[in-house]
Design a protein around this motif. Structure first.
Motif, PDB file in Angstrom:
ATOM      1  N   LEU A  36       0.875  -1.174   0.000  1.00  0.00           N
ATOM      2  CA  LEU A  36       0.000   0.000   0.000  1.00  0.00           C
ATOM      3  C   LEU A  36       0.911   1.222   0.000  1.00  0.00           C
ATOM      4  O   LEU A  36       2.066   1.131   0.403  1.00  0.00           O
ATOM      5  N   SER A  37       0.382   2.370  -0.422  1.00  0.00           N
ATOM      6  CA  SER A  37       1.212   3.566  -0.339  1.00  0.00           C
ATOM      7  C   SER A  37       0.372   4.815  -0.159  1.00  0.00           C
ATOM      8  O   SER A  37      -0.797   4.857  -0.532  1.00  0.00           O
ATOM      9  N   LEU A  38       1.012   5.813   0.446  1.00  0.00           N
ATOM     10  CA  LEU A  38       0.426   7.129   0.668  1.00  0.00           C
ATOM     11  C   LEU A  38       1.332   8.158   0.016  1.00  0.00           C
ATOM     12  O   LEU A  38       2.528   8.223   0.325  1.00  0.00           O
ATOM     13  N   GLY A  39       0.773   8.946  -0.908  1.00  0.00           N
ATOM     14  CA  GLY A  39       1.567   9.913  -1.653  1.00  0.00           C
ATOM     15  C   GLY A  39       1.836  11.188  -0.884  1.00  0.00           C
ATOM     16  O   GLY A  39       0.968  11.707  -0.181  1.00  0.00           O
ATOM     17  N   ILE A  40       3.047  11.686  -1.031  1.00  0.00           N
ATOM     18  CA  ILE A  40       3.478  12.944  -0.431  1.00  0.00           C
ATOM     19  C   ILE A  40       3.569  13.968  -1.559  1.00  0.00           C
ATOM     20  O   ILE A  40       4.075  13.669  -2.641  1.00  0.00           O
ATOM     21  N   ASP A  41       3.095  15.184  -1.325  1.00  0.00           N
ATOM     22  CA  ASP A  41       2.987  16.183  -2.393  1.00  0.00           C
ATOM     23  C   ASP A  41       4.317  16.833  -2.792  1.00  0.00           C
ATOM     24  O   ASP A  41       4.382  18.015  -3.105  1.00  0.00           O
ATOM     25  N   TYR A  42       5.373  16.064  -2.825  1.00  0.00           N
ATOM     26  CA  TYR A  42       6.671  16.513  -3.347  1.00  0.00           C
ATOM     27  C   TYR A  42       6.651  16.358  -4.862  1.00  0.00           C
ATOM     28  O   TYR A  42       6.157  15.354  -5.348  1.00  0.00           O
ATOM     29  N   PRO A  43       7.171  17.289  -5.618  1.00  0.00           N
ATOM     30  CA  PRO A  43       7.852  18.517  -5.239  1.00  0.00           C
ATOM     31  C   PRO A  43       6.876  19.682  -5.091  1.00  0.00           C
ATOM     32  O   PRO A  43       5.895  19.782  -5.817  1.00  0.00           O
ATOM     33  N   MET A  62      -5.378   4.870   9.001  1.00  0.00           N
ATOM     34  CA  MET A  62      -5.574   6.070   9.812  1.00  0.00           C
ATOM     35  C   MET A  62      -5.536   7.362   9.002  1.00  0.00           C
ATOM     36  O   MET A  62      -5.963   8.404   9.490  1.00  0.00           O
ATOM     37  N   ILE A  63      -5.018   7.304   7.779  1.00  0.00           N
ATOM     38  CA  ILE A  63      -4.831   8.515   6.985  1.00  0.00           C
ATOM     39  C   ILE A  63      -5.953   8.667   5.970  1.00  0.00           C
ATOM     40  O   ILE A  63      -6.205   7.762   5.176  1.00  0.00           O
ATOM     41  N   ARG A  64      -6.586   9.819   6.009  1.00  0.00           N
ATOM     42  CA  ARG A  64      -7.614  10.146   5.016  1.00  0.00           C
ATOM     43  C   ARG A  64      -7.038  11.219   4.102  1.00  0.00           C
ATOM     44  O   ARG A  64      -6.247  12.047   4.544  1.00  0.00           O
ATOM     45  N   THR A  65      -7.445  11.212   2.851  1.00  0.00           N
ATOM     46  CA  THR A  65      -6.905  12.207   1.932  1.00  0.00           C
ATOM     47  C   THR A  65      -7.954  13.210   1.462  1.00  0.00           C
ATOM     48  O   THR A  65      -7.663  14.035   0.617  1.00  0.00           O
TER      49      THR A  65
END
Length: 124
Positions: free
Chosen positions: A51-58, A111-114
């Motif tokens: 599973l993965s959660l995206g980080i808004d980089y860059p 636990m993380i909602r987007t």
């Protein structure tokens, strides 16, 4: 990695980082993880890393810094599970992502909602 609710530590996780983990990510392929304030803005239930959660980089500052260096900043930075070959957590092997065990990723993912991006402060 510390998972917080307001200012209270809820969970602590050991993480795997990029193959060149010291210092802030500057350009694509440097093997570093970005440092600073970002947001978890997407979920990927079909990640090749469980599973993965995206980080808004860059962000804008990252793009400007890379442009100044004449390079691409890269992208696709995620928190994700670990393939079987890296389950021991000893080696730095990602290309700048943050890796946890698959079981831990299941807990974090749940636990993380987007719908309201979650802040993430990445610090050395």
């Amino acid at each position: 990695m510390y998972l917080l609710h307001h200012d209270q530590i809820m969970k602590v996780y050991n993480v795997g980082l990029g193959f060149n983990p010291e210092g802030d990510k500057k350009v694509e392929g440097d093997g570093k993880t970005p440092e600073g304030l970002y947001f978890i803005d997407r979920r990927n239930p079909n990640s090749r890393f469980h599973l993965s959660l995206g980080i808004d980089y860059p962000n804008a500052a990252d793009r400007a810094e890379a442009r100044y260096l004449g390079k691409s900043p890269g992208g696709d930075i995620f928190i994700h599970g670990r393939p079987a070959a890296y389950q021991n957590g000893i080696w730095d092997w990602t290309w700048g992502c943050i890796a946890v065990t698959d079981r831990e990723m299941e807990d974090i993912y749940s636990m993380i909602r987007t719908d309201n991006p979650t802040p993430i402060l990445i610090m050395p």
